[in-house]
Design an enzyme around this catalytic site. Structure first.
Site, mmCIF file in Angstrom:
data_model
loop_
_atom_site.group_PDB
_atom_site.id
_atom_site.type_symbol
_atom_site.label_atom_id
_atom_site.label_comp_id
_atom_site.label_asym_id
_atom_site.label_seq_id
_atom_site.Cartn_x
_atom_site.Cartn_y
_atom_site.Cartn_z
ATOM 1 N NE ARG A 92 107.059 8.828 46.343
ATOM 2 C CZ ARG A 92 107.437 7.634 45.906
ATOM 3 N NH1 ARG A 92 107.575 7.425 44.607
ATOM 4 N NH2 ARG A 92 107.686 6.659 46.737
ATOM 5 C CG HIS B 272 120.649 11.511 35.696
ATOM 6 N ND1 HIS B 272 120.235 12.140 36.847
ATOM 7 C CD2 HIS B 272 121.865 10.964 35.965
ATOM 8 C CE1 HIS B 272 121.170 11.977 37.781
ATOM 9 N NE2 HIS B 272 122.163 11.263 37.270
ATOM 10 C CG ASP C 6 111.940 2.329 36.772
ATOM 11 O OD1 ASP C 6 112.363 3.263 37.487
ATOM 12 O OD2 ASP C 6 112.638 1.339 36.477
ATOM 13 C CD GLU D 297 121.413 17.574 31.056
ATOM 14 O OE1 GLU D 297 120.211 17.811 31.298
ATOM 15 O OE2 GLU D 297 122.332 17.856 31.847
ATOM 16 N NE ARG E 81 106.381 15.636 44.089
ATOM 17 C CZ ARG E 81 106.148 15.475 45.380
ATOM 18 N NH1 ARG E 81 106.700 16.291 46.269
ATOM 19 N NH2 ARG E 81 105.349 14.515 45.802
ATOM 20 C CG ASP F 36 118.192 9.474 38.230
ATOM 21 O OD1 ASP F 36 117.263 10.084 37.666
ATOM 22 O OD2 ASP F 36 118.925 10.007 39.088
ATOM 23 C CG ASN G 104 114.549 12.361 34.205
ATOM 24 O OD1 ASN G 104 114.304 13.563 34.228
ATOM 25 N ND2 ASN G 104 115.493 11.814 34.963
ATOM 26 C CG ASN H 71 117.137 19.533 29.531
ATOM 27 O OD1 ASN H 71 117.647 19.326 28.436
ATOM 28 N ND2 ASN H 71 117.762 19.292 30.675
#
Length: 213
Positions: A66, A110, A142, A175, A92, A146, A108, A15
């Site tokens: 994280r 998905h 956020d 995508e 992540r 997802d 993002n 991507n």
């Protein structure tokens, strides 16, 4: 002045390459990818970025909490004055610190029609569930998995003889298409977020229809 894009990836970066091709071809106008970051130093996507003359940086995440890791990545993105962060197979979950640092400026893609089949192995989930249609989603990011407001979706029919591999290949092609559309929309600023809805200004609608037969 060009919009400055940062890409995060963990693997091959298909991507990322699709976005880079769209930038080079002018399908994402007035933009440049200025930095690619991976949490895996040996990610093939880093080498592909270097081959294109794009700055590429491996920041290993192993052993780091994280937020501590995210602070390292955010610092590099801010150093390069990145305006929009695109996740391209970045494996992540981002911390609240990261999300607040780029509020509504992280997107993002998905491989399912969210909210169906979040997380890993979305095509296997779709086949096991027996759905007749699946697809892909580009969404704002956020703190949840997802779960951010949806920018664009594309529908892909599920064929009776599909396997994980054949279905995933057709979804991946979609995508690549809708990710470009979503990036173009976000950089244009011609939209607003109303609750969970992303509403594009007149004339700025993304074409989220499937081109699959």
């Amino acid at each position: 002045m060009s919009h400055r894009i940062g890409v995060l990836l963990s693997g091959r970066g298909s991507n990322f390459e699709a976005l880079a091709d769209s930038v080079a071809a002018g399908r994402i106008p007035n933009a440049e990818i200025v930095l690619v970051v991976s949490n895996r130093e040996n990610a093939p996507g880093l080498e592909r970025a270097k081959e294109r003359g794009i700055a590429a940086l491996g920041i290993p995440s192993k052993g780091l909490q994280r937020e501590a890791y995210d602070k390292l990545v955010v610092a590099e993105l801010q150093r390069e004055r990145v305006e929009l962060v695109c996740l391209a197979g970045f494996m992540r979950l981002l911390s609240p610190y990261f999300v607040s640092s780029f509020h509504n400026r992280i997107i993002n893609v998905h491989p399912s029609l969210l909210p169906s089949f979040p997380g890993l192995e979305s095509q296997r989930q779709a086949l096991e569930y027996g759905v007749k249609f699946t697809g892909c989603t580009v969404h704002l990011v956020d703190e949840n998995l997802d779960a951010g407001p949806i920018l664009a979706q594309a529908v892909v029919p599920v064929r009776d003889d599909d396997t994980d591999e054949t279905l995933s290949a057709r979804v991946l092609a979609e995508e690549h298409r809708i990710y470009t559309e979503a990036v173009r929309l976000v950089l244009s600023g011609q939209y607003r977020v109303q609750g969970r809805r992303v509403i594009a200004a007149t004339g700025a609608q993304t074409d989220s229809s499937s081109k699959q037969p």
